[in-house]
Design a protein around this motif. Sequence first.
Motif, PDB file in Angstrom:
ATOM      1  N   LYS A  78       0.876  -1.175   0.000  1.00 59.08           N
ATOM      2  CA  LYS A  78       0.000   0.000   0.000  1.00 59.08           C
ATOM      3  C   LYS A  78       0.907   1.217   0.000  1.00 59.08           C
ATOM      4  CE  LYS A  78      -3.668  -2.424   2.239  1.00 59.08           C
ATOM      5  NZ  LYS A  78      -4.284  -2.829   3.446  1.00 59.08           N
ATOM      6  N   GLU A  79       0.472   2.275  -0.595  1.00 58.10           N
ATOM      7  CA  GLU A  79       1.333   3.436  -0.856  1.00 58.10           C
ATOM      8  C   GLU A  79       2.079   3.972   0.363  1.00 58.10           C
ATOM      9  OE1 GLU A  79       3.591   5.659  -2.989  1.00 58.10           O
ATOM     10  OE2 GLU A  79       2.111   4.358  -3.942  1.00 58.10           O
ATOM     11  N   ASP A  80       1.467   3.982   1.512  1.00 55.93           N
ATOM     12  CA  ASP A  80       2.133   4.544   2.689  1.00 55.93           C
ATOM     13  C   ASP A  80       2.937   3.514   3.492  1.00 55.93           C
ATOM     14  OD1 ASP A  80      -0.101   3.162   3.541  1.00 55.93           O
ATOM     15  OD2 ASP A  80      -0.683   4.653   5.036  1.00 55.93           O
ATOM     16  N   LEU A  81       3.059   2.313   2.987  1.00 55.50           N
ATOM     17  CA  LEU A  81       3.729   1.239   3.723  1.00 55.50           C
ATOM     18  C   LEU A  81       5.240   1.422   3.790  1.00 55.50           C
ATOM     19  CD1 LEU A  81       2.970  -1.374   5.210  1.00 55.50           C
ATOM     20  CD2 LEU A  81       3.476  -2.590   3.101  1.00 55.50           C
ATOM     21  N   VAL A  82       5.869   1.666   2.625  1.00 60.07           N
ATOM     22  CA  VAL A  82       7.316   1.872   2.554  1.00 60.07           C
ATOM     23  C   VAL A  82       7.561   3.032   1.598  1.00 60.07           C
ATOM     24  CG1 VAL A  82       9.565   0.868   1.969  1.00 60.07           C
ATOM     25  CG2 VAL A  82       7.791  -0.583   2.937  1.00 60.07           C
ATOM     26  N   SER A  83       8.311   4.033   2.072  1.00 69.07           N
ATOM     27  CA  SER A  83       8.589   5.195   1.228  1.00 69.07           C
ATOM     28  C   SER A  83       9.698   4.872   0.231  1.00 69.07           C
ATOM     29  CB  SER A  83       8.980   6.399   2.083  1.00 69.07           C
ATOM     30  OG  SER A  83      10.232   6.164   2.682  1.00 69.07           O
ATOM     31  N   GLU A  84       9.931   5.793  -0.672  1.00 64.79           N
ATOM     32  CA  GLU A  84      10.936   5.613  -1.711  1.00 64.79           C
ATOM     33  C   GLU A  84      12.335   5.369  -1.139  1.00 64.79           C
ATOM     34  OE1 GLU A  84      12.409   8.116  -5.554  1.00 64.79           O
ATOM     35  OE2 GLU A  84      10.292   8.263  -5.006  1.00 64.79           O
ATOM     36  N   ASP A  85      12.630   5.978   0.003  1.00 67.90           N
ATOM     37  CA  ASP A  85      13.959   5.810   0.609  1.00 67.90           C
ATOM     38  C   ASP A  85      14.047   4.579   1.506  1.00 67.90           C
ATOM     39  OD1 ASP A  85      12.607   6.528   2.949  1.00 67.90           O
ATOM     40  OD2 ASP A  85      14.017   8.124   3.471  1.00 67.90           O
ATOM     41  N   GLY A  86      12.947   3.810   1.618  1.00 63.75           N
ATOM     42  CA  GLY A  86      12.957   2.605   2.420  1.00 63.75           C
ATOM     43  C   GLY A  86      12.449   2.772   3.835  1.00 63.75           C
ATOM     44  N   SER A  87      11.974   3.964   4.178  1.00 66.53           N
ATOM     45  CA  SER A  87      11.411   4.174   5.513  1.00 66.53           C
ATOM     46  C   SER A  87      10.079   3.432   5.600  1.00 66.53           C
ATOM     47  CB  SER A  87      11.188   5.661   5.782  1.00 66.53           C
ATOM     48  OG  SER A  87      12.421   6.346   5.761  1.00 66.53           O
ATOM     49  N   ILE A  88       9.884   2.743   6.714  1.00 62.46           N
ATOM     50  CA  ILE A  88       8.684   1.922   6.906  1.00 62.46           C
ATOM     51  C   ILE A  88       7.664   2.724   7.701  1.00 62.46           C
ATOM     52  CG2 ILE A  88       7.815  -0.247   7.853  1.00 62.46           C
ATOM     53  CD1 ILE A  88      10.789  -1.253   7.609  1.00 62.46           C
ATOM     54  N   GLY A  89       6.438   2.820   7.175  1.00 57.15           N
ATOM     55  CA  GLY A  89       5.413   3.653   7.779  1.00 57.15           C
ATOM     56  C   GLY A  89       4.482   2.927   8.723  1.00 57.15           C
ATOM     57  N   ASN A  90       4.803   1.692   9.100  1.00 59.33           N
ATOM     58  CA  ASN A  90       3.894   0.899   9.914  1.00 59.33           C
ATOM     59  C   ASN A  90       4.725   0.056  10.881  1.00 59.33           C
ATOM     60  OD1 ASN A  90       2.668  -1.823  10.364  1.00 59.33           O
ATOM     61  ND2 ASN A  90       0.905  -0.890   9.343  1.00 59.33           N
ATOM     62  N   ASP A  91       4.422   0.162  12.174  1.00 63.71           N
ATOM     63  CA  ASP A  91       5.202  -0.561  13.192  1.00 63.71           C
ATOM     64  C   ASP A  91       5.120  -2.075  13.030  1.00 63.71           C
ATOM     65  OD1 ASP A  91       6.220   1.707  14.409  1.00 63.71           O
ATOM     66  OD2 ASP A  91       4.588   1.837  15.864  1.00 63.71           O
ATOM     67  N   GLY A  92       3.940  -2.584  12.680  1.00 60.41           N
ATOM     68  CA  GLY A  92       3.794  -4.030  12.485  1.00 60.41           C
ATOM     69  C   GLY A  92       4.656  -4.528  11.338  1.00 60.41           C
ATOM     70  N   THR A  93       4.684  -3.775  10.251  1.00 60.55           N
ATOM     71  CA  THR A  93       5.525  -4.148   9.104  1.00 60.55           C
ATOM     72  C   THR A  93       6.997  -4.051   9.474  1.00 60.55           C
ATOM     73  OG1 THR A  93       3.829  -3.397   7.560  1.00 60.55           O
ATOM     74  CG2 THR A  93       6.072  -3.617   6.697  1.00 60.55           C
ATOM     75  N   ARG A  94       7.369  -3.017  10.201  1.00 63.44           N
ATOM     76  CA  ARG A  94       8.764  -2.864  10.632  1.00 63.44           C
ATOM     77  C   ARG A  94       9.194  -4.056  11.481  1.00 63.44           C
ATOM     78  NH1 ARG A  94       8.212   1.408  12.960  1.00 63.44           N
ATOM     79  NH2 ARG A  94       8.666   2.838  11.268  1.00 63.44           N
ATOM     80  N   LYS A  95       8.361  -4.444  12.417  1.00 63.84           N
ATOM     81  CA  LYS A  95       8.675  -5.578  13.291  1.00 63.84           C
ATOM     82  C   LYS A  95       8.787  -6.872  12.477  1.00 63.84           C
ATOM     83  CE  LYS A  95       7.098  -8.024  17.389  1.00 63.84           C
ATOM     84  NZ  LYS A  95       6.060  -8.151  18.409  1.00 63.84           N
ATOM     85  N   PHE A  96       7.852  -7.088  11.562  1.00 58.17           N
ATOM     86  CA  PHE A  96       7.880  -8.278  10.715  1.00 58.17           C
ATOM     87  C   PHE A  96       9.149  -8.308   9.865  1.00 58.17           C
ATOM     88  CE2 PHE A  96       6.971 -10.107   6.495  1.00 58.17           C
ATOM     89  CZ  PHE A  96       6.804 -11.429   6.872  1.00 58.17           C
ATOM     90  N   LEU A  97       9.478  -7.186   9.224  1.00 59.20           N
ATOM     91  CA  LEU A  97      10.676  -7.128   8.384  1.00 59.20           C
ATOM     92  C   LEU A  97      11.951  -7.259   9.210  1.00 59.20           C
ATOM     93  CD1 LEU A  97       9.788  -4.450   5.684  1.00 59.20           C
ATOM     94  CD2 LEU A  97       9.974  -6.935   5.400  1.00 59.20           C
ATOM     95  N   GLN A  98      11.949  -6.734  10.442  1.00 58.94           N
ATOM     96  CA  GLN A  98      13.127  -6.899  11.296  1.00 58.94           C
ATOM     97  C   GLN A  98      13.351  -8.386  11.601  1.00 58.94           C
ATOM     98  OE1 GLN A  98      15.370  -4.230  12.479  1.00 58.94           O
ATOM     99  NE2 GLN A  98      16.463  -6.187  12.380  1.00 58.94           N
ATOM    100  N   GLY A  99      12.271  -9.119  11.827  1.00 53.58           N
ATOM    101  CA  GLY A  99      12.388 -10.560  12.044  1.00 53.58           C
ATOM    102  C   GLY A  99      12.980 -11.257  10.828  1.00 53.58           C
ATOM    103  N   PHE A 100      12.530 -10.855   9.647  1.00 49.16           N
ATOM    104  CA  PHE A 100      13.109 -11.414   8.423  1.00 49.16           C
ATOM    105  C   PHE A 100      14.598 -11.085   8.344  1.00 49.16           C
ATOM    106  CE2 PHE A 100      14.744 -10.305   4.252  1.00 49.16           C
ATOM    107  CZ  PHE A 100      14.760 -11.559   3.652  1.00 49.16           C
ATOM    108  N   VAL A 101      14.938  -9.815   8.552  1.00 52.04           N
ATOM    109  CA  VAL A 101      16.337  -9.384   8.462  1.00 52.04           C
ATOM    110  C   VAL A 101      17.205 -10.158   9.445  1.00 52.04           C
ATOM    111  CG1 VAL A 101      17.915  -7.446   8.854  1.00 52.04           C
ATOM    112  CG2 VAL A 101      15.831  -7.106   7.512  1.00 52.04           C
TER     113      VAL A 101
END
Length: 184
Positions: free
Chosen positions: A149-172
Amino acid sequence: MNQIKIGVMVGSLRMDSFNRRLARAVEKLAPDDLAFRHIQINDLPLYSQDFDAAYPAAATRLKKDIESVDALLFATPEYNRSIPGVLKNAIDIGSRPWGTNSFAGKPAAVIGASIGSTGTALAQQHLRNVLAYLDMPVLAQPEVFIHFKEDLVSEDGSIGNDGTRKFLQGFVDNYVAWVRRFAR
């Protein structure tokens, strides 16, 4: 500690690619000892066995770029329920000619984002099959199928949602452990 070089292959040529944004988000969450480098695939000729004896300059550069990294991160969109032709072409070029597979033994992970509700699940499955054939150990879990969704991840890679950030951190975190296990 030595820096681990990660080659990033984004399967979309679009300037504002959702998958490029997703790759940048992963990069931002990674520890400082990982250095990410985007591998250029937009200038490659279509693979033909005719040039196996004398690879074109762009194809030779691609092979050298792959060989210069310790691991790979593939960020793929889903086109018609599979991987984009541009990404498959790059993989074919990097794995040829026979006996000179530049991907062999390099640990990898596959992620993807799409506006569709199933993300890029089918494209990722196809890509995983190809990478397994190329003798790449591919991280199995967690799988990252992002419904973009448009506000999920900005062009520079900033994550706009805490749940997504946490999920992606687990992946990383899992990807970093995977790369450290296999990287040469």
